[in-house]
Design a protein around this motif. Structure first.
Motif, mmCIF file in Angstrom:
data_model
loop_
_atom_site.group_PDB
_atom_site.id
_atom_site.type_symbol
_atom_site.label_atom_id
_atom_site.label_comp_id
_atom_site.label_asym_id
_atom_site.label_seq_id
_atom_site.Cartn_x
_atom_site.Cartn_y
_atom_site.Cartn_z
ATOM 1 N N CYS A 7 -7.408 0.438 -4.243
ATOM 2 C CA CYS A 7 -7.104 0.919 -5.597
ATOM 3 C C CYS A 7 -5.966 1.935 -5.529
ATOM 4 N N CYS B 220 -7.158 7.103 -7.416
ATOM 5 C CA CYS B 220 -7.500 8.394 -6.794
ATOM 6 C C CYS B 220 -7.771 8.321 -5.297
ATOM 7 N N CYS C 161 -10.885 3.392 -2.945
ATOM 8 C CA CYS C 161 -11.808 2.264 -3.002
ATOM 9 C C CYS C 161 -11.121 0.958 -2.621
#
Ligand code: MGD
Ligand code: MGD
Ligand code: SF4
Ligand code: MO
Length: 876
Positions: free
Chosen positions: A13, A16, A20
């Motif tokens: 991802c 942030c 993940c």
């Protein structure tokens, strides 16, 4: 394979620092379906609302498709030659320190490595800094002071094994949602206690055992008090302290501080200290409430001191844990992206380190002193010392403090290059040369997350137009500046191998960061690389640091840093009586260039709000849905008031996300002065002073449209909906012809107009149709517009002839604002289920409606809703 034909591709991802793993399934037409990777050790299949909505943010319409020079499309050849020539001639005329790069913790490690090598090794200046200066710099400084290196000691598994987790200045529930869910899962199993230390009541407080709403900036005093109590209660681990220096001095400093500055009650303080001291397995997570402060580095060291004194570091379930914000904040620190660092955790100002890197790179020139840190860099741009600046993967005209001055500085610089995926940003609009970068799903490379796990980002779809990966653009400029062999990289794998080999050189100086075990990784292996935590050497793989009492100062001991409470730089005074805190919203990412493309994510909070305490709002005559003007010593902003006791009296809170593109009056950094931490150079983004007054417009407006609209009023905020756009507006200027204004707003002259106009009362309702289809509707009123927004926004593009009523027909339920972004479930739907089905728990609501069962990040809000219903029922 996943049944649909095209194979799923493992990637990471791009938001942030949880990092993940995602599985991407291209649809063959430029789109992708996204799900969590069940095998990734950061998330085991979970995703938050932002990760789940990634598929909605790809697509071409918003993308920059070709290089632009002064607003006209040009070939890569022309654009890159211009960049190389202008940088070279500026350096030849004014020296290497007359140019700079401002980069980002969202770059991939390979991009970052090339940028840093070009500036520090070949241009010969240390004028490369990154938005991590606004984000992680205080943690870096604190780590280096205590440990001798910038090391995060622990791992995510510590959250599973801790008995107490303290969140200091971290809204984990919204900013690291998957970690927060992991923590809550552990809590269910072992009853982990959670304490939140934050001046504001946040979503993270919902599942906490204790919330310490301390005065802003007073964390040092609180942790100093804790250290003194640790000592008084005999909880000091003498064996561990033998591996450290400076305990006595730090304790003396701690005892000299006064705890009353925190504003907390004696009972709260005593309970917190008791819990902390009596719980062996403590993890202290900290984030921007700690870092973004003029005493940020001291706050970090105050936290580290408590862990060092008790030896609670580097063992399962124990340790200080600085969670990183951006997906590759860690990677950027590892490659030395900050102006005061060298690659691989080596120090720029250490002659031996410098010589080793210079030798390795075969570099012609290496700077001896650190370069300009972000705030100083933009001041140097403003006063003409920096004459050519390349901004990559960040939007400083919005995100830097004193943002209007930064915007003006960029506008005044003789040569600005911006690499971005879109031209529609406040910064990109100021570029002389705009370079189209490939976006996350279109390129290969690596990122390092908060717990030192290196993961691959993998290309799943082709880049649109002429977009190219950042490393490739940088390397070609390096070659065109005359450094052909040093930047002769053909692939990210090649860059990664060089970088891994350099980390082996660094290891000879006894540094922590070492991935030399990967220096011979083959292209195939790099393609297949699974997530792994550094260090990665023939003898060490992953794990924790420091349990053995071995640190990275020359004597191998850790250092206690004596710290004292210091109030925030700006003082409240009668002209600026409020303290302004800023931070993040659950469903938006920074300057929203990607998340605002998603209707689901935009539905959560479609306007910029200022949170203000009921007592203050009452005193100022500010009512629900009023607009307020914030004024600070350097700028002003207009936002919608949200009256809430989640903030303390005298404090206000605003989010950071709005920009010139989405709500120009609400660029919050325009009011934030550039005060910085003297050690880290990180700006104080969370403790400005402002005045608040009611903004009294002549009219308020609300509009929905099928195509993008062009509001121009004093206040406007534009957001995406499933059917197009919605906008809130307000203006001071009298508008004589609302129909003409509606045509301008919706960009049509030919549409059929339906209207209800009452100029005497200042009311106008106008709907524009083309071929019977609604293309826009505008509602104007002298008071905040009261219409069913969530219903109206479903109408554009439909044969809606009843839009002017502003209400849904009686038989259509109004779901209300979306609370659960994953399943698009509105507040009214949930309230209705609570009341009609008698649901009493968040889980029961999840079972009935699915709300809160995917990413879980709306669970705190559902729980708030339940609480409000129960409180209301109790009062009835
Ligand atoms: N949804 C979402 N998630 C994100 C991001 C995003 O844009 N959106 N950005 C990512 C990035 S880059 C970052 S850096 C992280 C940031 O993650 P966080 O640091 O968790 O987020 P913030 O909301 O900036 O600030 C955290 C809290 O600090 C509190 N605070 C303010 N002053 C003080 C103080 O003096 N002491 C204490 N103890 N607390 C204080 C604020 O009230 C706020 O609730 O989030 C990452 N995750
Ligand atoms: N008041 C206040 N200010 C803050 C903060 C705060 O809490 N309060 N937080 C600070 C923090 S912690 C941070 S991290 C910053 C974040 O602030 P920024 O870094 O300025 O925000 P982003 O929106 O993430 O900017 C990223 C840019 O890169 C572009 N982009 C996306 N993908 C790519 C790509 O692959 N390549 C290239 N070249 N470009 C790409 C995006 O379109 C966007 O324009 O804000 C800081 N500012
Ligand atoms: S927690 Fe959310 S934003 Fe962060 S990496 Fe995971 S899915 Fe992405
Ligand atoms: Mo950040």
């Amino acid at each position: 394979m996943d049944g649909s034909g095209l194979p799923e591709i493992r990637s990471t991802c791009p938001y942030c620092g949880v990092g993940c793993g995602v599985l991407l399934r291209p649809d063959g037409e430029g789109g992708i379906a996204v799900r969590g990777d069940p095998e990734h050790p950061a998330n085991f299949g979970r995703l938050c609302s932002k990760g789940s909505a990634l598929g909605e943010t790809v697509g071409f319409e918003h993308r920059l498709l070709s290089p632009m020079v002064n607003g006209s499309a040009r070939s890569w050849n022309d654009a890159l030659q211009l960049v190389a020539d202008r940088f070279s001639s500026t350096i030849a005329e004014h020296g290497p320190d007359s140019v700079a790069f401002y980069v980002s913790g969202q770059l991939l490690t390979e991009d970052y490595y090339v940028a840093n090598k070009l500036m520090k090794g070949f241009i010969g200046s240390a004028n490369i800094d990154t938005n991590s200066r606004l984000c992680m710099a205080s943690s870096v400084a604190g780590h280096k002071r205590a440990f001798g290196t910038d090391t995060v000691p622990g791992t995510y598994e510590d959250l599973d094994e801790a008995d107490l987790v303290v969140l200091v200045g971290s809204n984990l529930a919204w900013c690291h949602p998957v970690l927060h869910q992991r923590l809550l899962t552990a809590r269910k199993k072992r009853g982990t206690k959670i304490v939140v230390i934050d001046p504001r009541r946040t979503a993270s407080c919902n599942d906490a055992d204790m919330h310490l709403a301390l005065k802003p900036g007073s964390d040092v005093a609180l942790f100093n008090h804790l250290l003194a109590e640790v000592y008084e209660s005999g909880a000091v681990d003498a064996d561990f302290v033998a591996h450290t220096n400076g305990f006595d001095t730090a304790l003396d400093a701690a005892r000299a501080d006064v705890i009353s500055v925190t504003g907390l009650s004696d009972t709260q303080i005593a309970e917190f200290c008791k819990l902390w001291i009596n719980t062996e397995k403590v993890v202290t997570i900290y984030s921007q409430g700690v870092n973004q402060s003029t005493s940020g580095s001291d706050k970090v060291n105050a936290i580290l001191n408590s862990h060092l004194a008790t030896g609670r570091i580097g063992t399962p379930g124990c340790g200080p844990f600085s969670v990183t914000g951006q997906p590759n904040a860690m990677g950027g620190r590892e490659v030395g992206g900050l102006a005061n660092m060298l690659a691989c955790h080596l120090d720029l100002e250490n002659a031996d380190h410098r010589a080793a890197v210079r030798h390795f790179w075969n570099a012609p020139a290496m700077p001896k002193a650190h370069g300009l840190k972000a705030v100083d860099m933009f001041q140097a741009v403003g006063d003409g010392r920096i004459k050519a600046l390349w901004i990559i993967h960040t939007n400083p005209a919005v995100s830097m403090p004193d943002a209007d001055a930064v915007r003006d500085a960029i506008a005044s610089c003789p040569f600005i290059v911006v690499s971005d995926i879109t031209g529609a940003t406040d910064t990109a609009r100021l570029a002389d040369v705009l370079l189209p970068a490939s976006a996350w799903a279109e390129k290969d490379g690596t990122v390092t997350n908060s717990d030192r796990t290196i993961s691959r980002q993998r290309k799943a779809i082709d880049a649109p137009g002429q977009a190219r990966p950042d490393w490739d653009i940088l390397a070609e400029v390096g070659r065109r500046m005359g450094f052909a062999s040093a930047f002769d990289f053909a692939s990210p794998a090649e860059i990664f191998r060089e970088y891994a080999a350099l980390s082996g050189v660094a290891e000879q100086f006894g540094r922590d960061f070492d991935v030399s075990g990967l220096s011979k990784i083959s292209d195939v292996h790099y393609d297949d690389m699974t997530p792994q935590r550094w260090p990665i050497t023939p003898t060490r793989q992953g794990g924790r640091f420091f349990a053995d009492g071995q640190f990275y100062h020359p004597d191998r001991k850790a250092r206690f840093v004596p710290v004292r409470f210091k109030p925030p730089a700006a003082k409240t005074e009668p002209r600026f009586p409020f303290r302004l805190n800023t931070g993040r919203l659950r469903d938006q990412w920074h300057t929203m260039t990607r998340t605002a493309l998603s209707p689901r994510l935009s539905a959560h909070l479609p306007e910029p709000f200022l949170d203000i305490h009921p007592a203050d709002a009452g005193r100022l005559g500010v009512g629900t849905a009023d607009l307020v003007r914030l004024t600070s010593p350097i700028g002003s902003a207009i936002l919608r008031a949200r009256i809430t006791d989640s903030v303390q009296p005298g404090h206000v809170f605003a989010s950071i996300h709005w920009t010139g593109e989405t709500a120009p009056s609400a660029r919050i950094d325009a009011v934030i002065a550039a005060a910085t931490d003297p050690v880290s150079g990180q700006p104080e983004s969370k403790a400005s002073v402002v005045s608040v007054t009611r903004f009294e417009p002549a009219w308020y407006g609300f509009a929905v449209s099928r195509d993008a609209m062009k509001p121009t009023s004093d206040y406007w905020a534009l957001s995406r909906t499933a059917q197009g756009y919605r906008a809130e507006m307000a203006g001071r200027a009298f508008v004589s012809d609302w129909v003409a204004e509606a045509k301008r707003l919706f960009g049509t002259q030919s549409a059929k107009v339906a209207s209800v106009l009452d100029p005497n009362r200042g009311i106008a309702r106008i709907a524009l149709h083309e071929d019977g289809v609604l293309i826009g509707a505008l509602f104007v009123s002298p008071t905040p517009v009261s219409v069913m927004r969530d219903y109206l926004q479903t109408l554009p593009g439909q044969k809606a002839l009843d839009a002017l009523s502003g209400r849904s027909p009686a038989d259509l339920p109004n779901p209300g604002p979306v609370l659960c972004a994953c399943f698009g479930i509105g507040i009214n739907t949930i309230l209705d289920a609570i009341e009609t089905e008698g649901l009493m728990t968040v889980d029961a609501i999840g079972e009935a409606l699915s709300a809160g069962t995917n990413c879980g990040s709306c669970r705190p809000e559902i729980s708030d809703l339940l609480l409000s219903v129960k409180t209301r029922e109790a009062a009835e």
